[in-house]
Design a protein around this motif. Structure first.
Motif, PDB file in Angstrom:
ATOM      1  N   HIS A  43       0.825  -1.210   0.000  1.00 38.19           N
ATOM      2  CA  HIS A  43       0.000   0.000   0.000  1.00 38.19           C
ATOM      3  C   HIS A  43       0.862   1.264   0.000  1.00 38.19           C
ATOM      4  O   HIS A  43       0.530   2.255  -0.652  1.00 38.19           O
ATOM      5  N   ARG A 136      -9.476 -12.477  -0.799  1.00 38.07           N
ATOM      6  CA  ARG A 136      -9.053 -11.162  -0.301  1.00 38.07           C
ATOM      7  C   ARG A 136      -7.665 -10.805  -0.813  1.00 38.07           C
ATOM      8  O   ARG A 136      -7.431  -9.700  -1.287  1.00 38.07           O
ATOM      9  N   THR A 142     -13.078  -6.990  -1.450  1.00 31.08           N
ATOM     10  CA  THR A 142     -13.242  -6.475  -0.098  1.00 31.08           C
ATOM     11  C   THR A 142     -13.955  -7.529   0.747  1.00 31.08           C
ATOM     12  O   THR A 142     -14.584  -8.458   0.216  1.00 31.08           O
ATOM     13  N   THR A 143     -13.879  -7.363   2.072  1.00 35.76           N
ATOM     14  CA  THR A 143     -14.579  -8.321   2.933  1.00 35.76           C
ATOM     15  C   THR A 143     -16.084  -8.257   2.689  1.00 35.76           C
ATOM     16  O   THR A 143     -16.764  -9.291   2.761  1.00 35.76           O
ATOM     17  N   GLU A 144     -16.609  -7.072   2.374  1.00 33.67           N
ATOM     18  CA  GLU A 144     -18.042  -6.958   2.097  1.00 33.67           C
ATOM     19  C   GLU A 144     -18.417  -7.748   0.843  1.00 33.67           C
ATOM     20  O   GLU A 144     -19.460  -8.421   0.806  1.00 33.67           O
ATOM     21  N   GLU A 145     -17.592  -7.669  -0.185  1.00 37.09           N
ATOM     22  CA  GLU A 145     -17.878  -8.397  -1.424  1.00 37.09           C
ATOM     23  C   GLU A 145     -17.810  -9.909  -1.200  1.00 37.09           C
ATOM     24  O   GLU A 145     -18.636 -10.666  -1.714  1.00 37.09           O
ATOM     25  N   ALA A 154     -19.881  -9.307   6.813  1.00 38.98           N
ATOM     26  CA  ALA A 154     -18.495  -8.863   6.659  1.00 38.98           C
ATOM     27  C   ALA A 154     -17.650  -9.159   7.900  1.00 38.98           C
ATOM     28  O   ALA A 154     -16.498  -9.607   7.771  1.00 38.98           O
ATOM     29  N   ALA A 158     -14.153 -11.167   7.944  1.00 39.84           N
ATOM     30  CA  ALA A 158     -12.940 -10.526   8.474  1.00 39.84           C
ATOM     31  C   ALA A 158     -12.285 -11.406   9.533  1.00 39.84           C
ATOM     32  O   ALA A 158     -11.058 -11.550   9.568  1.00 39.84           O
ATOM     33  N   SER A 206     -18.228  -7.328  -8.152  1.00 42.57           N
ATOM     34  CA  SER A 206     -18.309  -5.909  -7.823  1.00 42.57           C
ATOM     35  C   SER A 206     -17.788  -5.093  -8.996  1.00 42.57           C
ATOM     36  O   SER A 206     -17.167  -5.632  -9.916  1.00 42.57           O
TER      37      SER A 206
END
Length: 415
Positions: A43, A136, A142-145, A154, A158, A206
């Motif tokens: 990142h 992931r 993402t964790t939501e996806e 989520a 996680a 997504s």
């Protein structure tokens, strides 16, 4: 030539992230020895890219630039921490010493992603956590996806990911592709993850686009590598399945990028070379008589691939293959697919009866594609109110954006 705008740079950088983040992370996990440090370093590298590339221009090899930058970011972080903890000093120095041998091109980089998949699929990690961790870390979901794909929350996803990373760290699970007897033992979990990677590229969960070609291409590349490592029937079957599905990619969306259903696709746009290779692999796998679920799914895809139109498809054979698949691998989703095939063979009323029975059992009540399929069969039967209700129910369940747009189109047609 005009200078790129900030928007142009952001679009290019987003494209690099989508295409390269998984490979960059896989390389960094090997180099740095752990997920957390690797993720932080990656990142930081992308943050540096966002600042420097608009000024300096895009590097010739963005992946090598990101890996090199992330490594030095990690060294800086470890040196800062070494002021508080002397144990980090040798690690930072070792990384600094290794920087001279940093890979500079694709040819220099071993297949880190395959190694990372085998790490994520280690038997010490619970199966549900393996999948979540891989989606992931390798697919960038993402964790939501991921939670939406698994019909859970989520926070649950996680927790699974955190526990999986802790297991890898605490048990010192090696970052490597196994050899010998261990390889076939771990193959099933790896094939499942490679197919998940492919599916995310084939029908993205997504984002605005239906397809993520870079992911499906990567999954096929990994499938070919697995085939070289272990040419077992199910490896052939999975590779065949991915090739046959990928052969339709160009015809699955129209000029505006909207979803085109199988029966409406221009089959002249299907990739004939991929179909030939896929069909050849299916035939080899079936001939072994040691095949499994991937090979049967590939056989179904092959029947579709060899038909000149939806009407000329050998639907009795497709239904028979689904029945065999259900016997081998019972699943409500496979039952749903069989119901759609039955509707094509015997008429929409026959398929609708199967879907209604399936929904009545409750297992697919929250699965948007089950309601979308019901809506389609009601539409064909002229039951417009029921079709609208089913499409609306599917839309309310939060499908992928491309599917949502398709459902809204159907709802407008039925208004």
């Amino acid at each position: 030539m005009s200078e790129p705008t900030p928007t142009d740079v952001r679009v290019q950088l987003d494209a690099v992230y989508r295409a390269e983040a998984g490979r960059v992370l896989a390389t960094l996990v090997r180099l740095l020895g752990g997920f957390e440090l690797a993720e932080d370093a990656m990142h930081e590298a992308f943050r540096a890219a966002a600042e420097r590339w608009p000024v300096e221009g895009f590097p010739r090899n963005p992946r090598a630039w990101l890996v090199s930058t992330a490594r030095f970011k990690a060294i800086d972080a470890l040196r800062r921490e070494s002021r508080l903890d002397a144990a980090h000093v040798p690690v930072a120095e070792a990384l600094h010493g290794a920087s001279a041998s940093a890979p500079q091109s694709d040819e220099d980089v071993p297949d880190e992603r395959l190694r990372l998949i085998f790490t994520c699929c280690h038997p010490a990690i619970p199966p549900e956590a393996r999948t979540a961790l891989t989606l992931r870390e390798l697919c960038g979901l993402t964790t939501e996806e991921i939670a939406r794909a698994f019909l859970t929350t989520a926070p649950t996803i996680a927790q699974r990911i955190v526990r999986a990373k802790a297991k890898i760290r605490e048990e010192r699970i090696p970052y490597q592709t196994p050899t010998g007897a261990e390889l076939p033992e771990r193959l099933g979990a790896v094939l499942a993850v490679v197919y998940l990677l492919f599916n995310e590229g084939y029908a993205a969960s997504s984002g605005p686009d239906l397809l993520r070609a870079e992911l499906s291409a990567e999954a096929i590349r990994l499938g070919r590598m697995l085939f070289e490592l272990l040419p077992e029937p199910e490896v052939m079957g999975l590779l065949a399945l991915m090739l046959l599905q990928e052969s339709r990619r160009a015809a699955r969306v129209d000029a505006a990028g909207e979803l085109v259903l199988l029966e409406e696709q221009d089959r002249a746009r299907w990739d004939a070379a991929a179909i030939r290779e896929g069909v050849g692999l299916v035939e080899r796998a079936l001939a072994t008589r040691r095949f499994g679920a991937y090979t049967l799914q590939a056989a179904i895809a092959a029947v579709h691939a060899e038909a000149r139109s939806a009407a000329e498809t050998d639907w009795p054979q497709v239904c028979a293959l689904y029945a065999a698949l259900l016997e081998m691998q019972p699943s409500p989703v496979i039952e749903l697919n069989r119901a759609v095939a039955v509707a094509m063979q015997r008429g929409p009323a026959a398929g609708l009866a199967l879907i209604d029975a399936l929904l009545a059992r409750g297992e697919l009540q929250d699965y948007d594609l089950a309601h979308a399929a019901r809506g389609d069969l009601c539409r064909r039967l002229g039951r417009r109110n029921e079709a609208r209700e089913a499409y609306a129910r599917a839309r309310a369940l939060g499908p992928a954006e491309a599917v949502r747009r398709f459902l809204e189109k159907r709802l407008r047609e039925l208004a």
